[in-house]
Design an enzyme around this catalytic site. Structure first.
Site, PDB file in Angstrom:
ATOM      1  N   HIS A 241       0.794  -1.239   0.000  1.00 41.21           N
ATOM      2  CA  HIS A 241       0.000   0.000   0.000  1.00 41.21           C
ATOM      3  C   HIS A 241       0.826   1.290   0.000  1.00 41.21           C
ATOM      4  O   HIS A 241       0.819   2.057  -0.962  1.00 41.21           O
ATOM      5  CB  HIS A 241      -0.909   0.029   1.235  1.00 41.21           C
ATOM      6  CG  HIS A 241      -1.789  -1.169   1.399  1.00 41.21           C
ATOM      7  ND1 HIS A 241      -2.896  -1.394   0.621  1.00 41.21           N
ATOM      8  CD2 HIS A 241      -1.735  -2.217   2.267  1.00 41.21           C
ATOM      9  CE1 HIS A 241      -3.497  -2.514   1.005  1.00 41.21           C
ATOM     10  NE2 HIS A 241      -2.811  -3.028   2.002  1.00 41.21           N
TER      11      HIS A 241
HETATM   12  C1  BDR Z   1      -3.093   0.846   5.247  1.00 39.78           C
HETATM   13  O1  BDR Z   1      -3.338   0.326   6.560  1.00 39.78           O
HETATM   14  C2  BDR Z   1      -2.130  -0.032   7.177  1.00 39.78           C
HETATM   15  O2  BDR Z   1      -2.229  -1.274   7.757  1.00 39.78           O
HETATM   16  C3  BDR Z   1      -1.070   0.038   6.128  1.00 39.78           C
HETATM   17  O3  BDR Z   1       0.163   0.504   6.692  1.00 39.78           O
HETATM   18  C4  BDR Z   1      -1.608   1.024   5.117  1.00 39.78           C
HETATM   19  O4  BDR Z   1      -1.268   2.350   5.454  1.00 39.78           O
HETATM   20  C5  BDR Z   1      -3.729  -0.081   4.238  1.00 39.78           C
HETATM   21  O5  BDR Z   1      -5.105  -0.173   4.433  1.00 39.78           O
END
Ligand code: BDR
Ligand code: CA
Length: 312
Positions: A241
């Protein structure tokens, strides 16, 4: 031209890769790293950020602790994905430097005000609590920023922490609402694009094959954090992500999206934190964000490996 950026983050293995990529990039001046409670509580996100500047050999970059809880909700964390430390996977030494004394929100405000208008980009990788607090305390900074580039939300992919909400927005929807209503220029890297950036075994091996300390650490982080999503989605790896934010700032041409209106649901318990993106323009609500829908995954992973390979 070198771009001034400030991270707002809750590391988190994917936050870590986003930060390391930026620290390795000469086009970016990382003015500071502000931490927020999110994937894990604040003390751990701050400790992890300190470990990362050390891993990158960049202890000149200050780490500033920010908000330890959402504006009005109980903190929801994600140790089930990231492990107890939030950065499980590699063995990283305890940090040898402390966080800076200034509160992260004050650092954000002061730094934006101290630089010429339109020259600072906030790269937000966690719940938007600090950014919202900074805008609430100093509304002038919204217009002073170049923009806010954030990982959060979902439209086509809907939710990852609930059926309708993405984690970062879900944790502090009131903060997200303040940020999207602030008038700041915003670019959103939602699940719609991050779910195309899959850390397959071959892509993780490419980090390990860099044979530097950072490449080995990144490979170990991703091997740990992908296990949960691999089971959850049944894909050949996990979505990566937060590095989409750094990649977008370095190479926007590898992404595609459009200007839309985004509103945040804060009322309903069923859809709390949903990013209601008017992708098809069916309302006359004003456009307040660029919504990225897709990106070139091979170009994305090549960019990351190239940059991580420049680190110690
Ligand atoms: C987001 O949530 C977190 O767990 C990750 O770091 C990312 O920023 C993804 O949904
Ligand atoms: Ca994050």
């Amino acid at each position: 031209m070198v771009q001034n950026v400030i991270f707002d983050t809750d590391p988190g293995q994917d936050d870590a890769v986003a930060i390391l990529t930026a620290l390795a990039s000469r086009e970016l001046a990382v003015l500071g790293i502000v931490t927020v409670a999110g994937n894990i509580p604040l003390a751990a996100t701050t400790r992890n950020a300190l470990k990362l500047v050390e891993l990158a050999g960049r202890t000149d970059v200050g780490v500033y602790a920010g908000a330890d809880r959402p504006l009005s909700r109980t903190l929801v964390t994600a140790e089930h994905v990231h492990g107890e430390s939030g950065l499980d996977g590699p063995e990283l030494p305890a940090p040898s430097t402390p966080p800076r004394a200034q509160h992260g929100v004050d650092f954000l405000i002061e730094t934006v005000r101290a630089h010429p208008e339109g020259t600072i980009r906030i790269m937000a990788l966690g719940p938007l609590t600090n950014v919202a607090l900074a805008i609430a305390k100093a509304p002038d900074i919204a217009a002073r920023l170049k923009d806010i580039v954030l990982m959060g939300g979902a439209y086509f992919e809907v939710g990852n922490i609930t059926p309708t909400a993405e984690f970062n927005i879900y944790v502090d929807p009131e903060a997200a609402r303040i940020v999207f209503a602030s008038g700041a220029k915003i670019t959103v890297l939602p699940l719609d694009v991050t779910h195309r950036m899959i850390s397959t075994p071959a892509r993780i091996d490419a980090f390990a094959a860099l044979s530097n300390r950072a490449g080995e650490a990144v490979a170990a982080m991703l091997r740990f954090s992908e296990a949960f999503d691999r089971r959850k989605y049944g894909w050949d790896g996990a979505p990566l992500h937060d590095p989409c934010v750094t990649a977008y700032v370095l190479a926007p041409e590898i992404f595609e999206g459009r200007s839309v209106n985004v509103e945040i649901e804060t009322g309903s318990s069923l859809t709390r934190g949903m990013t209601v993106a008017d992708y098809w323009g069916v309302t006359d609500r004003p456009k307040n964000a660029i919504w990225i829908r897709s990106g070139d995954a091979d170009a994305f992973f090549s960019l990351l490996a190239d940059r991580i390979g420049r680190l110690p």
